[in-house]
Design a protein around this motif. Structure first.
Motif, PDB file in Angstrom:
ATOM      1  N   GLY A  69       0.800  -1.217   0.000  1.00 26.43           N
ATOM      2  CA  GLY A  69       0.000   0.000   0.000  1.00 26.43           C
ATOM      3  C   GLY A  69       0.828   1.260   0.000  1.00 26.43           C
ATOM      4  O   GLY A  69       0.278   2.364   0.003  1.00 26.43           O
ATOM      5  N   GLN A  70       2.149   1.129  -0.005  1.00 21.48           N
ATOM      6  CA  GLN A  70       3.037   2.272  -0.093  1.00 21.48           C
ATOM      7  C   GLN A  70       4.293   1.858  -0.848  1.00 21.48           C
ATOM      8  O   GLN A  70       4.631   0.670  -0.897  1.00 21.48           O
ATOM      9  N   PRO A  71       5.013   2.809  -1.452  1.00 29.46           N
ATOM     10  CA  PRO A  71       6.217   2.443  -2.208  1.00 29.46           C
ATOM     11  C   PRO A  71       7.280   1.851  -1.285  1.00 29.46           C
ATOM     12  O   PRO A  71       7.494   2.343  -0.185  1.00 29.46           O
ATOM     13  N   GLN A  72       7.930   0.806  -1.780  1.00 33.56           N
ATOM     14  CA  GLN A  72       8.962   0.128  -1.000  1.00 33.56           C
ATOM     15  C   GLN A  72      10.289   0.144  -1.764  1.00 33.56           C
ATOM     16  O   GLN A  72      10.314   0.102  -2.993  1.00 33.56           O
ATOM     17  N   ILE A  73      11.383   0.183  -1.007  1.00 32.58           N
ATOM     18  CA  ILE A  73      12.709   0.229  -1.600  1.00 32.58           C
ATOM     19  C   ILE A  73      13.378  -1.129  -1.449  1.00 32.58           C
ATOM     20  O   ILE A  73      13.456  -1.680  -0.352  1.00 32.58           O
ATOM     21  N   MET A  74      13.868  -1.657  -2.564  1.00 32.58           N
ATOM     22  CA  MET A  74      14.684  -2.868  -2.579  1.00 32.58           C
ATOM     23  C   MET A  74      16.132  -2.445  -2.809  1.00 32.58           C
ATOM     24  O   MET A  74      16.465  -1.882  -3.854  1.00 32.58           O
ATOM     25  N   GLY A  75      16.986  -2.698  -1.828  1.00 34.04           N
ATOM     26  CA  GLY A  75      18.388  -2.328  -1.940  1.00 34.04           C
ATOM     27  C   GLY A  75      19.183  -3.397  -2.658  1.00 34.04           C
ATOM     28  O   GLY A  75      19.078  -4.587  -2.344  1.00 34.04           O
ATOM     29  N   ILE A  76      19.994  -2.998  -3.632  1.00 30.81           N
ATOM     30  CA  ILE A  76      20.779  -3.925  -4.444  1.00 30.81           C
ATOM     31  C   ILE A  76      22.112  -4.212  -3.763  1.00 30.81           C
ATOM     32  O   ILE A  76      22.847  -3.295  -3.390  1.00 30.81           O
ATOM     33  N   LEU A  77      22.444  -5.495  -3.631  1.00 34.21           N
ATOM     34  CA  LEU A  77      23.747  -5.904  -3.129  1.00 34.21           C
ATOM     35  C   LEU A  77      24.319  -6.944  -4.087  1.00 34.21           C
ATOM     36  O   LEU A  77      23.910  -8.106  -4.079  1.00 34.21           O
ATOM     37  N   ASN A  78      25.246  -6.517  -4.939  1.00 36.12           N
ATOM     38  CA  ASN A  78      25.886  -7.400  -5.901  1.00 36.12           C
ATOM     39  C   ASN A  78      27.200  -7.914  -5.319  1.00 36.12           C
ATOM     40  O   ASN A  78      28.157  -7.157  -5.160  1.00 36.12           O
ATOM     41  N   VAL A  79      27.237  -9.204  -4.962  1.00 40.49           N
ATOM     42  CA  VAL A  79      28.478  -9.801  -4.474  1.00 40.49           C
ATOM     43  C   VAL A  79      29.185 -10.457  -5.663  1.00 40.49           C
ATOM     44  O   VAL A  79      29.350 -11.680  -5.742  1.00 40.49           O
ATOM     45  N   THR A  80      29.562  -9.597  -6.588  1.00 40.44           N
ATOM     46  CA  THR A  80      30.169 -10.009  -7.855  1.00 40.44           C
ATOM     47  C   THR A  80      31.388  -9.129  -8.127  1.00 40.44           C
ATOM     48  O   THR A  80      31.483  -8.008  -7.629  1.00 40.44           O
ATOM     49  N   PRO A  81      32.298  -9.611  -8.978  1.00 45.70           N
ATOM     50  CA  PRO A  81      33.432  -8.769  -9.365  1.00 45.70           C
ATOM     51  C   PRO A  81      33.160  -7.926 -10.610  1.00 45.70           C
ATOM     52  O   PRO A  81      33.983  -7.084 -10.970  1.00 45.70           O
ATOM     53  N   ASP A  82      31.992  -8.121 -11.269  1.00 50.65           N
ATOM     54  CA  ASP A  82      31.838  -7.550 -12.601  1.00 50.65           C
ATOM     55  C   ASP A  82      30.460  -6.973 -12.904  1.00 50.65           C
ATOM     56  O   ASP A  82      30.113  -6.776 -14.066  1.00 50.65           O
ATOM     57  N   SER A  83      29.628  -6.661 -11.904  1.00 52.07           N
ATOM     58  CA  SER A  83      28.340  -6.034 -12.201  1.00 52.07           C
ATOM     59  C   SER A  83      28.573  -4.648 -12.799  1.00 52.07           C
ATOM     60  O   SER A  83      29.581  -3.993 -12.524  1.00 52.07           O
ATOM     61  N   PHE A  84      27.614  -4.181 -13.597  1.00 49.71           N
ATOM     62  CA  PHE A  84      27.865  -3.000 -14.421  1.00 49.71           C
ATOM     63  C   PHE A  84      28.140  -1.747 -13.613  1.00 49.71           C
ATOM     64  O   PHE A  84      28.894  -0.876 -14.024  1.00 49.71           O
ATOM     65  N   SER A  85      27.525  -1.614 -12.431  1.00 50.72           N
ATOM     66  CA  SER A  85      27.636  -0.369 -11.670  1.00 50.72           C
ATOM     67  C   SER A  85      28.584  -0.476 -10.492  1.00 50.72           C
ATOM     68  O   SER A  85      29.429   0.389 -10.285  1.00 50.72           O
ATOM     69  N   ASP A  86      28.448  -1.550  -9.723  1.00 54.48           N
ATOM     70  CA  ASP A  86      29.196  -1.652  -8.481  1.00 54.48           C
ATOM     71  C   ASP A  86      29.980  -2.947  -8.382  1.00 54.48           C
ATOM     72  O   ASP A  86      30.288  -3.420  -7.294  1.00 54.48           O
ATOM     73  N   GLY A  87      30.313  -3.537  -9.539  1.00 50.93           N
ATOM     74  CA  GLY A  87      31.045  -4.786  -9.538  1.00 50.93           C
ATOM     75  C   GLY A  87      32.354  -4.681  -8.776  1.00 50.93           C
ATOM     76  O   GLY A  87      33.168  -3.797  -9.043  1.00 50.93           O
TER      77      GLY A  87
END
Length: 336
Positions: A69-87
């Motif tokens: 019933g309200q907007p929710q935030i999903m936080g991204i956690l990439n435990v990778t060496p090569d993701s496009f933004s925070d690898g």
């Protein structure tokens, strides 16, 4: 076959007879009728077929305890060496756990943990390696916080290890088409799922993606996937939909999806948007470095919330939380 896109509004001057959009913060009294064979036109929401009116207005059930019933935030956690933004930034487990804790404190209602990059051109990761990257981090996060956790994977074995470690939701960028055992696993364990559209695989998806009608093609694909998941025992109330911004889409495709995002409420499921730091934001805002795309990501997030998107999957949790707080204050402020 007609498709119905509600025209979402949030203005405090709400006319009598306006309908709630997915039981949330938007309302609508006008619908755009789309068809593959005839020009689009507007109609009164009062003239909607009963089944579609029910789909568009019904409140969405909680997902992994999250209030839709309200907007929710999903936080991204990439435990990778090569993701496009925070690898590589959170590849070290200790750093990953600290970042997860910080996102939860800053306002993430759910944490999305991924151990396989799905950026354009990326190669698959071996199952054992993906488990080694994700399961220990999930177990450590679960030991420190009750915040719901999503596992971002296409593979049953990875989801099984993640669930054993404490994950509450399966988020599959392949829409449960990559591994035929993944949806039955979710069904057996009563896990909610997020089904995302992607054209092609991460290795090939940006090689000249084509659609007859990007909106209606993706809507139909998601509708078929939802029915397939329901047939396997996953209730519609436990399914989140994601049109897959940037996954086999050009900039024009992405913009069309964002402009018409409210169409996907007709599927009767919560809508998730994952556009954070994507390349099209960089192209439009002239920010080639992904980490510099926070302002553009916030603009897109607020546009999505104004169309009733339920979950925002983002890298920048504190900034998104602040933007949502200000948007809510301005949009719903009482007149003195």
């Amino acid at each position: 076959m007609p498709y119905y896109r509600p025209i979402p509004r949030t203005d405090r001057a709400r006319p009598a007879g306006a309908l709630p959009l997915a039981g949330g913060w938007c309302w609508f009294d006008t619908v755009e009728v789309l068809d593959r064979a005839t020009p689009a036109h507007l109609m009164s929401a009062a003239d909607l077929p009963t089944d579609m009116a029910d789909r568009l207005t019904a409140p969405r059930a909680p997902i992994a305890t999250l209030d839709m019933g309200q907007p929710q935030i999903m936080g991204i956690l990439n435990v990778t060496p090569d993701s496009f933004s925070d690898g590589g930034q959170h590849f070290d487990p200790g750093v990953a756990i600290a970042h997860a804790r910080a996102m939860a404190t800053a306002g993430a209602a759910i944490l999305d943990i991924g151990g396989e990059s799905t950026r354009p051109g990326s190669a698959p990761v071996a199952i054992d390696e993906e488990i080694a990257r994700t399961a220990p981090v999930i177990a450590a996060i679960r030991a420190q916080t009750a915040t719901p956790i999503s596992i971002d994977t296409r593979k049953t074995a990875v989801a099984r290890a993640a669930h054993h470690a404490g994950a509450n939701l399966i988020n599959d960028v392949a829409g449960f088409t990559h591994d035929p055992d993944l949806a039955p696993f979710a069904s057996r364990h009563a896990l909610p799922v997020c089904v995302m559209h992607a054209q092609g695989t991460p290795e090939t998806m940006q090689q000249d993606p084509l659609y007859d009608n990007v909106l209606l093609d993706i809507y139909d694909w998601l509708a078929r996937r939802i029915e397939a998941l329901i047939a396997l025992g996953i209730p519609r109330a436990c399914i989140v939909t994601d049109p897959g911004i940037g996954f086999g889409k050009t900039q024009a495709h992405n913009l069309a999806l964002l402009q018409n995002l409210s169409l996907f409420h007709g599927l009767g499921c919560p809508v998730l948007l994952g556009a954070s730091r994507k390349r099209f934001i960089g192209d439009i805002s002239n920010t080639p470095v992904a980490a510099d795309r926070i302002p553009g990501s916030l603009a897109v997030a607020l546009c999505a919330v104004a169309q009733g998107a339920h979950i925002l999957r983002v890298h920048d949790v504190p900034e998104t939380r602040a933007a949502l707080d200000l948007w809510r204050a301005v949009t719903f402020a009482s007149t003195p």
